[in-house]
Each structure stands twice: as C-alpha cells, then as structure tokens.
Design a protein around this motif. Structure first.
Motif, PDB file in Angstrom:
ATOM      1  N   ALA A  28     -32.763  -7.433  -4.491  1.00 12.69           N
ATOM      2  CA  ALA A  28     -32.868  -7.823  -5.902  1.00 12.69           C
ATOM      3  C   ALA A  28     -32.797  -9.342  -6.044  1.00 12.69           C
ATOM      4  O   ALA A  28     -33.534  -9.940  -6.844  1.00 12.69           O
ATOM      5  N   TRP A  52     -36.089 -10.782  -5.093  1.00 13.69           N
ATOM      6  CA  TRP A  52     -37.028 -10.559  -6.193  1.00 13.69           C
ATOM      7  C   TRP A  52     -36.845 -11.634  -7.277  1.00 13.69           C
ATOM      8  O   TRP A  52     -37.820 -12.220  -7.743  1.00 13.69           O
ATOM      9  N   ILE A  53     -35.608 -11.893  -7.652  1.00 14.68           N
ATOM     10  CA  ILE A  53     -35.321 -12.906  -8.676  1.00 14.68           C
ATOM     11  C   ILE A  53     -35.752 -14.282  -8.188  1.00 14.68           C
ATOM     12  O   ILE A  53     -36.346 -15.067  -8.936  1.00 14.68           O
ATOM     13  N   TRP A 101     -39.521 -14.667  -8.415  1.00 12.71           N
ATOM     14  CA  TRP A 101     -39.978 -14.879  -9.787  1.00 12.71           C
ATOM     15  C   TRP A 101     -39.489 -16.212 -10.343  1.00 12.71           C
ATOM     16  O   TRP A 101     -40.083 -16.761 -11.263  1.00 12.71           O
ATOM     17  N   ASN A 141     -35.535  -9.300 -15.290  1.00 10.95           N
ATOM     18  CA  ASN A 141     -35.849  -9.592 -13.896  1.00 10.95           C
ATOM     19  C   ASN A 141     -34.837  -8.935 -12.958  1.00 10.95           C
ATOM     20  O   ASN A 141     -35.205  -8.437 -11.889  1.00 10.95           O
ATOM     21  N   LEU A 142     -33.568  -8.961 -13.324  1.00  8.63           N
ATOM     22  CA  LEU A 142     -32.534  -8.320 -12.513  1.00  8.63           C
ATOM     23  C   LEU A 142     -32.758  -6.818 -12.433  1.00  8.63           C
ATOM     24  O   LEU A 142     -32.723  -6.227 -11.348  1.00  8.63           O
ATOM     25  N   GLY A 152     -35.813  -6.152 -10.375  1.00  7.40           N
ATOM     26  CA  GLY A 152     -35.501  -6.366  -8.965  1.00  7.40           C
ATOM     27  C   GLY A 152     -34.716  -5.219  -8.372  1.00  7.40           C
ATOM     28  O   GLY A 152     -34.964  -4.804  -7.232  1.00  7.40           O
ATOM     29  N   ALA A 199     -36.073  -2.892  -5.434  1.00 11.18           N
ATOM     30  CA  ALA A 199     -35.239  -2.785  -4.234  1.00 11.18           C
ATOM     31  C   ALA A 199     -34.941  -1.326  -3.911  1.00 11.18           C
ATOM     32  O   ALA A 199     -35.019  -0.910  -2.747  1.00 11.18           O
TER      33      ALA A 199
END
Length: 191
Positions: free
Chosen positions: A25, A28-29, A32, A39-40, A43, A47
């Motif tokens: 996660a 992912w953040i 971005w 977004n969290l 993510g 994940a």
C-alpha cells in the motif's frame, strides 16, 4: 504447552502478511505521489488483490534478529554504495581507458536462502557490480565487477563481499547449531 509454537508461528505469519500488505500500500501511495484516504484505500485493495492473486512462496526463516550487526550492515552497505558511486563516476570522467572488468566467483558460507538472496541484493546495490548467477547447490555467486585490473581491486571486492555476508549471517541467522560450510578456495585473480 504444545500449542505455543503453533500460536507463535501463526502470529508471526499474520505479522508478515500485514507487513506485506502495508508495504504494498505504501508503494502504491508513493507511485501516485499523493497521500489521501482514497489513495490509501485503493492501495490496500490493490495490495490485497496482489497478495491473493500472486502469492509469494514461503521462505523458511530460522534465526533471530541481532540488532548491532544489522545496524553495522546498514552503515557498511551505505558506505560501500557511496564509495562505489564515487569510483564509478570518476571512472566515467577520468581521462584514461576504462578499467578491466570481469566475472568473479564468490563462495557463500550460508545455507539460508533468505540470507543468500539479501546478500545478492546488497551486491547488486553496489555500483560497478552485478550478480549474474547464483548456484545454490554449490553455494557460489558469480558477480560481474567493473574493476578487476589489479590484485588490490580484486582483494577489496572479496573483503567487501565477505564483510557484508558476515554481517548478514550475524544479524539474521541463529548463532549456534547452524551448519556453516565455508569453501576454502582462493579468490580468482584475472590475468
């Protein structure tokens, strides 16, 4: 009493899975570049999907973390990466021909797949080196090294690899009862 190791293993497995979920996660953040609730959550969903669709094989971990060797390992690997970066930069701009490069064979003294992989990763992080092959059966790692033009450069490479491996073993493997088998083959010097 007999359930204690099972509970400990289950607890450790849960902690590892949650750690992987959080790490993915965070990646992912970072990709971005925006920290937001959406977004969290996105993510975490990605994940979880990755963990279900692409499960990683279990790597047996049989050791204990030792904090002092791990701290020394972090400092040593940062130092080697910085030193090698400066050397590679100098080799790129100096008014002389490129040094002789070659492939060196390094014997591993560990039987742990985790330590071997981490060691190979650390060697890849050092500029001017690249792990080409790992022969797990014989515990041999073949590394391309940018500068093998002198015995001193080759010796320095072997000292660096031995130190990183020793710190990984001291930091991650159990201290007693582990069957280390260090081959005594001398380092190869290019001709």
């Amino acid at each position: 009493m007999s359930n204690e190791p099972t509970r400990r293993g289950t607890r450790r497995n849960t902690v590892v899975r949650v750690g992987i979920l959080v790490w993915l996660a965070l990646v992912w953040i970072a990709l971005w570049g925006d920290l937001s609730v959406a977004n969290l959550l996105g993510g975490l969903m990605v994940a979880a999907l990755i963990m279900v669709a692409l499960p990683l094989p279990r790597v047996p971990v049989a050791g204990r973390l030792s904090l002092l060797p791990l701290i020394e390992l972090l400092m040593a690997s940062a130092y080697y990466a910085l030193e090698s970066s400066l050397q590679v930069a100098w080799l790129a701009i100096r008014p002389a021909p490129m040094p002789v490069s070659g492939v060196l064979r390094v014997y591993s003294g560990t039987r742990s797949d985790l330590v071997l992989v981490l060691w190979a990763d650390l060697l890849n992080l050092i500029p001017g080196t690249m792990v080409l092959e790992i022969d797990r059966r014989r515990c041999v790692v073949y590394v391309h090294v940018l500068d093998v033009g002198s015995a001193g450069a080759v010796d320095k490479f072997y000292r660096t690899t031995r130190r990183l491996e020793r710190l990984l073993i001291e930091g991650l493997e159990r201290s007693t009862g582990w069957p280390f088998a260090r081959p005594t083959s001398p380092p190869e010097v290019p001709q």
